[in-house]
Design an enzyme around this catalytic site. Sequence first.
Site, mmCIF file in Angstrom:
data_model
loop_
_atom_site.group_PDB
_atom_site.id
_atom_site.type_symbol
_atom_site.label_atom_id
_atom_site.label_comp_id
_atom_site.label_asym_id
_atom_site.label_seq_id
_atom_site.Cartn_x
_atom_site.Cartn_y
_atom_site.Cartn_z
ATOM 1 N N LYS A 23 76.035 -24.445 113.225
ATOM 2 C CA LYS A 23 76.405 -23.016 113.284
ATOM 3 C C LYS A 23 75.418 -22.223 114.130
ATOM 4 O O LYS A 23 75.815 -21.346 114.895
ATOM 5 C CB LYS A 23 76.448 -22.403 111.880
ATOM 6 N N ARG A 98 79.568 -14.837 100.944
ATOM 7 C CA ARG A 98 79.405 -16.123 100.269
ATOM 8 C C ARG A 98 80.369 -16.294 99.111
ATOM 9 O O ARG A 98 80.433 -17.369 98.520
ATOM 10 C CB ARG A 98 77.982 -16.262 99.736
ATOM 11 N N ARG A 137 66.557 -36.720 109.822
ATOM 12 C CA ARG A 137 65.531 -35.928 110.525
ATOM 13 C C ARG A 137 64.124 -36.311 110.117
ATOM 14 O O ARG A 137 63.840 -36.510 108.936
ATOM 15 C CB ARG A 137 65.734 -34.438 110.198
ATOM 16 N N ARG A 171 61.130 -34.051 105.445
ATOM 17 C CA ARG A 171 60.876 -32.886 104.593
ATOM 18 C C ARG A 171 61.696 -32.986 103.311
ATOM 19 O O ARG A 171 62.767 -33.589 103.299
ATOM 20 C CB ARG A 171 61.270 -31.606 105.335
ATOM 21 N N ARG A 182 73.006 -29.075 97.980
ATOM 22 C CA ARG A 182 73.359 -27.915 98.803
ATOM 23 C C ARG A 182 74.838 -27.956 99.176
ATOM 24 O O ARG A 182 75.504 -26.928 99.229
ATOM 25 C CB ARG A 182 72.517 -27.892 100.090
#
Length: 232
Positions: A23, A98, A137, A171, A182
């Site tokens: 996004k 949201r 990542r 991380r 999430r």
Amino acid sequence: MRYAAAAVSELNLILLGPPGAGKGTQAERLQADFGLAHISTGDMLRAEVAAGTDLGVRAKAYMDRGELVPDRVIIDMIKERIAQEGAGEGFLLDGFPRNEAQADALAEALDAAGKTLNAVILIEVPDDEVVRRLAGRRVCVKNPSHIYHVELDPPKHEGICDQDGARLIQRDDDREETIRRRLEVYHAHTAPLIAYYERQGLLRRFDGERSVEELGDRIRATLAALRLEERL
Ligand SMILES: [Zn+2]
């Protein structure tokens, strides 16, 4: 009457999609290509807190307790922001609404400002692909702007930064269980919004598994056609 209204040529958009859908990249392109103001509630909250405004102080109290900033605080902030928005090219909302209550409040705020929502851009990416993108990542311990991906952009030597030889770590935010959590929150909140905007005929779906360029081209083409229609 339609010709006289400046709002006719505005593009007022909402950007929806899971974490890792790209996004941010698409928002940057849309800003550049269509001259849209990028309104990100996350950035706005951080700015309000940093500036120590009334709203920032209210928001910070929640954030310090590790709680979500309540709807009415966010809604006040967006209302103010939209009221400030002049007769420009339009705006791109990112991170808002949201939920349906926020969507209703947005509709009211737009109405009060004499503005219209033109489209809701939904970038769809399957959950497993989001996990693959984010969980792969690796970040340099010395410089967090040195970012790699175990499959898509691996370092020359596993676990070691190409640029400074420092160790690469994953991380906490990028751990699979964190990403899955999430995604659950995202789906729980977004599913009703998707239905909400689909009922209003505003939803435009895009396949987020395409390349960044192809996805950008498709969004651009859709919006160009939309703007043309609005101007007719
Ligand atoms: Zn490094």
